[in-house]
Design a protein around this motif. Structure first.
Motif, PDB file in Angstrom:
ATOM      1  N   HIS A   1     -65.523 124.030  32.328  1.00  0.00           N
ATOM      2  CA  HIS A   1     -65.555 122.707  32.963  1.00  0.00           C
ATOM      3  C   HIS A   1     -66.633 122.661  34.047  1.00  0.00           C
ATOM      4  CE1 HIS A   1     -64.232 118.868  34.516  1.00  0.00           C
ATOM      5  NE2 HIS A   1     -64.071 119.403  35.721  1.00  0.00           N
ATOM      6  N   VAL A   2     -66.723 123.707  34.853  1.00  0.00           N
ATOM      7  CA  VAL A   2     -67.745 123.757  35.908  1.00  0.00           C
ATOM      8  C   VAL A   2     -69.141 123.705  35.297  1.00  0.00           C
ATOM      9  CG1 VAL A   2     -68.773 125.218  37.700  1.00  0.00           C
ATOM     10  CG2 VAL A   2     -66.281 124.968  37.572  1.00  0.00           C
ATOM     11  N   VAL A   3     -69.359 124.451  34.232  1.00  0.00           N
ATOM     12  CA  VAL A   3     -70.665 124.448  33.560  1.00  0.00           C
ATOM     13  C   VAL A   3     -70.993 123.063  33.034  1.00  0.00           C
ATOM     14  CG1 VAL A   3     -71.899 125.313  31.530  1.00  0.00           C
ATOM     15  CG2 VAL A   3     -70.649 126.900  32.999  1.00  0.00           C
ATOM     16  N   ALA A   4     -69.997 122.393  32.440  1.00  0.00           N
ATOM     17  CA  ALA A   4     -70.229 121.057  31.896  1.00  0.00           C
ATOM     18  C   ALA A   4     -70.622 120.079  32.992  1.00  0.00           C
ATOM     19  CB  ALA A   4     -68.982 120.560  31.171  1.00  0.00           C
ATOM     20  N   VAL A   5     -69.958 120.159  34.143  1.00  0.00           N
ATOM     21  CA  VAL A   5     -70.294 119.279  35.270  1.00  0.00           C
ATOM     22  C   VAL A   5     -71.705 119.575  35.768  1.00  0.00           C
ATOM     23  CG1 VAL A   5     -69.743 118.709  37.669  1.00  0.00           C
ATOM     24  CG2 VAL A   5     -67.907 118.900  35.977  1.00  0.00           C
ATOM     25  N   CYS A   6     -72.046 120.841  35.879  1.00  0.00           N
ATOM     26  CA  CYS A   6     -73.389 121.210  36.357  1.00  0.00           C
ATOM     27  C   CYS A   6     -74.469 120.672  35.421  1.00  0.00           C
ATOM     28  CB  CYS A   6     -73.506 122.729  36.473  1.00  0.00           C
ATOM     29  SG  CYS A   6     -72.563 123.455  37.836  1.00  0.00           S
ATOM     30  N   ARG A   7     -74.227 120.749  34.136  1.00  0.00           N
ATOM     31  CA  ARG A   7     -75.250 120.345  33.171  1.00  0.00           C
ATOM     32  C   ARG A   7     -75.500 118.838  33.167  1.00  0.00           C
ATOM     33  NH1 ARG A   7     -73.845 124.589  28.212  1.00  0.00           N
ATOM     34  NH2 ARG A   7     -75.435 126.128  28.818  1.00  0.00           N
ATOM     35  N   ARG A   8     -74.507 118.061  33.581  1.00  0.00           N
ATOM     36  CA  ARG A   8     -74.739 116.615  33.610  1.00  0.00           C
ATOM     37  C   ARG A   8     -75.049 116.104  35.027  1.00  0.00           C
ATOM     38  NH1 ARG A   8     -68.882 116.422  32.471  1.00  0.00           N
ATOM     39  NH2 ARG A   8     -67.761 115.722  34.351  1.00  0.00           N
ATOM     40  N   SER A   9     -75.199 117.032  35.987  1.00  0.00           N
ATOM     41  CA  SER A   9     -75.528 116.654  37.365  1.00  0.00           C
ATOM     42  C   SER A   9     -77.010 116.860  37.637  1.00  0.00           C
ATOM     43  CB  SER A   9     -74.700 117.467  38.361  1.00  0.00           C
ATOM     44  OG  SER A   9     -73.314 117.240  38.183  1.00  0.00           O
ATOM     45  N   ARG A  10     -77.542 116.058  38.552  1.00  0.00           N
ATOM     46  CA  ARG A  10     -78.972 116.116  38.861  1.00  0.00           C
ATOM     47  C   ARG A  10     -79.321 117.200  39.864  1.00  0.00           C
ATOM     48  NH1 ARG A  10     -79.333 109.813  40.192  1.00  0.00           N
ATOM     49  NH2 ARG A  10     -77.336 110.430  41.088  1.00  0.00           N
ATOM     50  N   SER A  11     -78.339 117.684  40.607  1.00  0.00           N
ATOM     51  CA  SER A  11     -78.628 118.704  41.618  1.00  0.00           C
ATOM     52  C   SER A  11     -77.371 119.540  41.853  1.00  0.00           C
ATOM     53  CB  SER A  11     -79.068 118.054  42.937  1.00  0.00           C
ATOM     54  OG  SER A  11     -77.992 117.324  43.515  1.00  0.00           O
ATOM     55  N   LEU A  12     -77.568 120.691  42.497  1.00  0.00           N
ATOM     56  CA  LEU A  12     -76.454 121.557  42.838  1.00  0.00           C
ATOM     57  C   LEU A  12     -75.491 120.840  43.782  1.00  0.00           C
ATOM     58  CD1 LEU A  12     -75.319 124.494  42.562  1.00  0.00           C
ATOM     59  CD2 LEU A  12     -76.600 125.059  44.631  1.00  0.00           C
ATOM     60  N   SER A  13     -76.051 120.079  44.721  1.00  0.00           N
ATOM     61  CA  SER A  13     -75.213 119.350  45.683  1.00  0.00           C
ATOM     62  C   SER A  13     -74.367 118.298  44.993  1.00  0.00           C
ATOM     63  CB  SER A  13     -76.090 118.696  46.752  1.00  0.00           C
ATOM     64  OG  SER A  13     -76.765 119.675  47.514  1.00  0.00           O
ATOM     65  N   GLU A  14     -74.970 117.565  44.032  1.00  0.00           N
ATOM     66  CA  GLU A  14     -74.205 116.540  43.313  1.00  0.00           C
ATOM     67  C   GLU A  14     -73.063 117.164  42.513  1.00  0.00           C
ATOM     68  OE1 GLU A  14     -75.021 113.893  39.423  1.00  0.00           O
ATOM     69  OE2 GLU A  14     -76.352 113.399  41.111  1.00  0.00           O
ATOM     70  N   ALA A  15     -73.331 118.284  41.857  1.00  0.00           N
ATOM     71  CA  ALA A  15     -72.284 118.968  41.111  1.00  0.00           C
ATOM     72  C   ALA A  15     -71.170 119.433  42.049  1.00  0.00           C
ATOM     73  CB  ALA A  15     -72.875 120.148  40.352  1.00  0.00           C
ATOM     74  N   GLY A  16     -71.556 119.944  43.224  1.00  0.00           N
ATOM     75  CA  GLY A  16     -70.557 120.393  44.191  1.00  0.00           C
ATOM     76  C   GLY A  16     -69.690 119.256  44.689  1.00  0.00           C
ATOM     77  N   ARG A  17     -70.312 118.091  44.953  1.00  0.00           N
ATOM     78  CA  ARG A  17     -69.534 116.938  45.418  1.00  0.00           C
ATOM     79  C   ARG A  17     -68.521 116.505  44.367  1.00  0.00           C
ATOM     80  NH1 ARG A  17     -74.612 115.335  47.436  1.00  0.00           N
ATOM     81  NH2 ARG A  17     -74.974 113.963  45.647  1.00  0.00           N
ATOM     82  N   THR A  18     -68.906 116.593  43.087  1.00  0.00           N
ATOM     83  CA  THR A  18     -67.993 116.201  42.016  1.00  0.00           C
ATOM     84  C   THR A  18     -66.837 117.189  41.894  1.00  0.00           C
ATOM     85  OG1 THR A  18     -69.810 115.152  40.792  1.00  0.00           O
ATOM     86  CG2 THR A  18     -67.828 115.727  39.541  1.00  0.00           C
ATOM     87  N   LEU A  19     -67.151 118.468  41.915  1.00  0.00           N
ATOM     88  CA  LEU A  19     -66.131 119.486  41.680  1.00  0.00           C
ATOM     89  C   LEU A  19     -65.177 119.655  42.851  1.00  0.00           C
ATOM     90  CD1 LEU A  19     -68.477 122.072  39.944  1.00  0.00           C
ATOM     91  CD2 LEU A  19     -66.517 120.939  38.869  1.00  0.00           C
ATOM     92  N   PHE A  20     -65.665 119.424  44.070  1.00  0.00           N
ATOM     93  CA  PHE A  20     -64.830 119.613  45.256  1.00  0.00           C
ATOM     94  C   PHE A  20     -64.529 118.271  45.929  1.00  0.00           C
ATOM     95  CE2 PHE A  20     -67.590 123.508  45.034  1.00  0.00           C
ATOM     96  CZ  PHE A  20     -66.613 124.334  44.492  1.00  0.00           C
ATOM     97  N   ALA A  21     -64.387 117.227  45.127  1.00  0.00           N
ATOM     98  CA  ALA A  21     -64.259 115.870  45.664  1.00  0.00           C
ATOM     99  C   ALA A  21     -63.051 115.697  46.571  1.00  0.00           C
ATOM    100  CB  ALA A  21     -64.200 114.854  44.513  1.00  0.00           C
ATOM    101  N   MET A  22     -61.945 116.351  46.249  1.00  0.00           N
ATOM    102  CA  MET A  22     -60.738 116.179  47.051  1.00  0.00           C
ATOM    103  C   MET A  22     -60.700 117.122  48.248  1.00  0.00           C
ATOM    104  SD  MET A  22     -59.368 113.675  45.597  1.00  0.00           S
ATOM    105  CE  MET A  22     -57.839 113.657  46.532  1.00  0.00           C
ATOM    106  N   SER A  23     -60.966 118.391  48.027  1.00  0.00           N
ATOM    107  CA  SER A  23     -60.854 119.355  49.122  1.00  0.00           C
ATOM    108  C   SER A  23     -61.897 119.109  50.205  1.00  0.00           C
ATOM    109  CB  SER A  23     -60.979 120.787  48.583  1.00  0.00           C
ATOM    110  OG  SER A  23     -62.246 120.985  47.975  1.00  0.00           O
ATOM    111  N   ARG A  24     -63.055 118.561  49.818  1.00  0.00           N
ATOM    112  CA  ARG A  24     -64.112 118.339  50.826  1.00  0.00           C
ATOM    113  C   ARG A  24     -63.694 117.296  51.856  1.00  0.00           C
ATOM    114  NH1 ARG A  24     -68.168 114.413  49.966  1.00  0.00           N
ATOM    115  NH2 ARG A  24     -69.754 115.943  50.514  1.00  0.00           N
ATOM    116  N   THR A  25     -62.774 116.382  51.495  1.00  0.00           N
ATOM    117  CA  THR A  25     -62.331 115.360  52.445  1.00  0.00           C
ATOM    118  C   THR A  25     -61.427 115.937  53.526  1.00  0.00           C
ATOM    119  OG1 THR A  25     -60.393 114.793  51.113  1.00  0.00           O
ATOM    120  CG2 THR A  25     -62.442 113.612  50.635  1.00  0.00           C
ATOM    121  N   ARG A  26     -60.901 117.158  53.281  1.00  0.00           N
ATOM    122  CA  ARG A  26     -59.999 117.771  54.265  1.00  0.00           C
ATOM    123  C   ARG A  26     -60.692 118.817  55.123  1.00  0.00           C
ATOM    124  NH1 ARG A  26     -56.847 117.478  49.472  1.00  0.00           N
ATOM    125  NH2 ARG A  26     -57.248 119.669  48.985  1.00  0.00           N
ATOM    126  N   ARG A  27     -61.993 118.945  54.959  1.00  0.00           N
ATOM    127  CA  ARG A  27     -62.748 119.950  55.716  1.00  0.00           C
ATOM    128  C   ARG A  27     -63.581 119.271  56.792  1.00  0.00           C
ATOM    129  NH1 ARG A  27     -63.651 124.750  52.483  1.00  0.00           N
ATOM    130  NH2 ARG A  27     -65.702 124.994  53.420  1.00  0.00           N
TER     131      ARG A  27
END
Length: 530
Positions: free
Chosen positions: A479-505
């Motif tokens: 799943h992580v690989v699939a998200v990375c392959r359709r994302s334009r940057s490492l940061s965009e992929a990270g925002r997608t994958l950590f969308a919930m936990s990042r709001t609590r940091r």
């Protein structure tokens, strides 16, 4: 205090009449302007043609008699055809460019009561564009007043922001249009709402091609049809909406389907065929999955966009079609261009208005309103209203909005899910048992899809490493690989994958988190980036 200058045409009909004493018994707008006690005119710039010089001279004398302080400045503008829009606008534009306007010391009113309707429209347009740096002035006779009375006057400021009711109405119309594009769904995702606002502006103000990008099931087809219906409601289109999935156009039949053919052009061509482009004339053509078209078809599509014509198969004469184009794709067309699978000139032509539609997994706050929308669609389609009980609805939404719900098919998955639950609820009420069963079905569906995705790891990891992975880690990594392959940057992929936990940091470095995760498996972003 600034001087007041009025600019307007001599009314060859309204200002005319016999030149005896009886003329004062008639309302004459140019003379009436100078008779208002509450409108002190310092200079009247009167526009008229050579045939009306004598009338202008008489009107000038009458203005001088009722308002000696008003200076008359006559300008002759002759029109070969006063109803020719292009000629009238051009000559008035020349006048505005040569006239010595000085807004610092003078205020200008543009009188639009006199002159032909074409002249009045041109004065309005020139004022709106600020070639005439003034406000519009309207006059009219007073109903029931003596015939020679000056009438009434009214100034119109073209700054619409000054008119709260008009501004409010414009805002309401715009909001209505964006709601229409969203099928009336009260979406909550801020990024998606902003995207739809932009699409609404482009839809009503541009005829250039639009490219809708996004995963399968993200709603590209439905949005394209909504754009068409919006433009048709504004009388910007009158032809049909023609939709074609380019993935279904293969081999020799692709050219014939798109561009038509002549009878006898090839074996089996028993009659002429118009083709989809010709069918879309004066309407809209939606080419879904345009990235699946062959290079030859792409070349002809490009010419059809730019020149509004194309050559049907087997024809020696071109066909014409003036259509508006929306293209859809779930592919990275930039990558396809680099790989030589998509023409760079067509991509450049499509790339003026590009909108990336997010998948349902990236719009989890919109699941609840879309759930209600799908229930309404089911009721309309099947003639049976089905609802949730509260506990069942809460349980379904908790699952649907959680990270365990992959929504691989996006809104198609949600629509199918609602249809299943509604069908299995013959009494019209979806209960907790029905919801639990549906959650199990979705989990099995996505598990099968994820297992297929796991096979994509074969080209990234050696067989020994794959064998050493727990099934849980293997599905997660896929799943992580699939998200990375359709994302334009490492940061965009990270925002997608950590969308919930990042709001609590307090501070989030999603790119670094993702980089460290990939490193656990010996992977780097460069191996996954397109």
């Amino acid at each position: 205090m600034k001087s007041l200058v009025v600019i307007g045409f001599l009314g060859s009909t309204l200002d005319s009449g016999k030149f005896g004493p009886e003329r004062w018994n008639k309302w004459r707008p140019s003379v009436g302007l100078a008779m208002h006690e509450d409108l002190r005119i310092d200079r009247f710039v009167m526009l008229h043609g050579t045939p009306h010089i004598r009338l202008a001279q008489h009107i000038a004398k009458d203005i001088a008699s009722v308002s000696p302080e008003t200076t008359l400045d006559r300008h002759i503008i002759d029109f070969h055809d006063p109803w020719d829009f292009e000629e009238v606008y051009g000559k008035l534009l020349d006048f505005t460019r040569s006239y010595p306007f000085d807004p610092d010391v003078e205020d200008y009113l543009v009188h639009i009561t006199t002159g032909t309707h074409v002249a009045q429209i041109c004065l309005f347009l020139l004022s709106e564009a600020r070639y005439l740096p003034g406000r519009l002035l309207q006059t009219q006779p007073h109903r029931g007043a003596p015939s020679g009375a000056p009438g009434s006057w009214n100034v119109i400021d073209l700054d619409l922001s000054r008119y709260d009711s008009i501004a409010t109405r414009f805002a309401a119309v715009s909001a209505e249009s964006t709601s229409f594009l969203k099928s009336g769904i009260d979406t909550r995702n801020a990024a998606f709402n902003h995207l739809i606002d932009e699409i609404e502006q482009v839809a009503v103000r541009s005829t250039a091609p639009v490219l809708l990008m996004g995963p399968t099931g993200a709603g590209k087809s439905q949005l394209a049809r909504r754009i068409y219906e919006l433009k048709r409601s504004r009388h910007q289109l009158k032809g049909a909406f023609v939709e074609v999935n380019c993935a279904t156009l293969k081999g020799d039949g692709a050219m014939s389907a798109l561009f038509g053919h002549k009878k006898g052009a090839f074996t089996g061509a028993a009659a002429d065929r118009l083709g989809l482009l010709r069918t879309a004339d004066t309407g809209m053509l939606f080419l879904d999955e345009i990235g699946e078209l062959g290079l030859d078809e792409q070349a002809m599509i490009l010419r059809a966009i730019e020149d509004k014509c194309f050559l049907p198969v087997g024809a020696d004469k071109e066909s014409a079609s003036d259509f508006q184009l929306i293209a859809g794709t779930n592919r990275d067309l930039g990558r396809a261009v680099a790989e030589g699978r998509f023409r760079d000139d067509l991509f450049a032509r499509l790339n003026l208005w590009t909108f990336a539609l997010p998948g349902l997994a990236d719009r989890r706050e919109d699941i609840a309103p879309n759930l209600d929308y799908e229930l309404d669609r089911f009721a309309e389609r099947e003639g049976s209203r089905v609802t949730f009980n509260k506990e069942a609805r809460d349980r379904y939404l908790a699952f649907a909005a959680g990270r365990a719900a992959l929504w691989q098919g996006n809104f198609r998955d949600l629509a199918a899910s609602v249809t299943r639950m509604a069908t299995f609820s013959p009494k019209g009420r979806i209960d907790v048992e029905c919801v639990d069963a549906e959650i199990g079905r979705l989990a099995r569906l996505w598990s099968a899809g994820s297992a297929g995705q796991a096979d994509d790891l074969d080209d990234l990891l050696d067989p020994g490493m794959i064998e050493a992975l727990d099934p849980f880690d293997r599905v997660q990594l896929a799943h992580v690989v699939a998200v990375c392959r359709r994302s334009r940057s490492l940061s965009e992929a990270g925002r997608t994958l950590f969308a919930m936990s990042r709001t609590r940091r307090a501070s989030a470095n999603d790119a670094d988190r993702l980089r460290k995760y990939l490193a656990r498996f010996g992977l780097e972003w460069s191996q996954l980036a397109g």
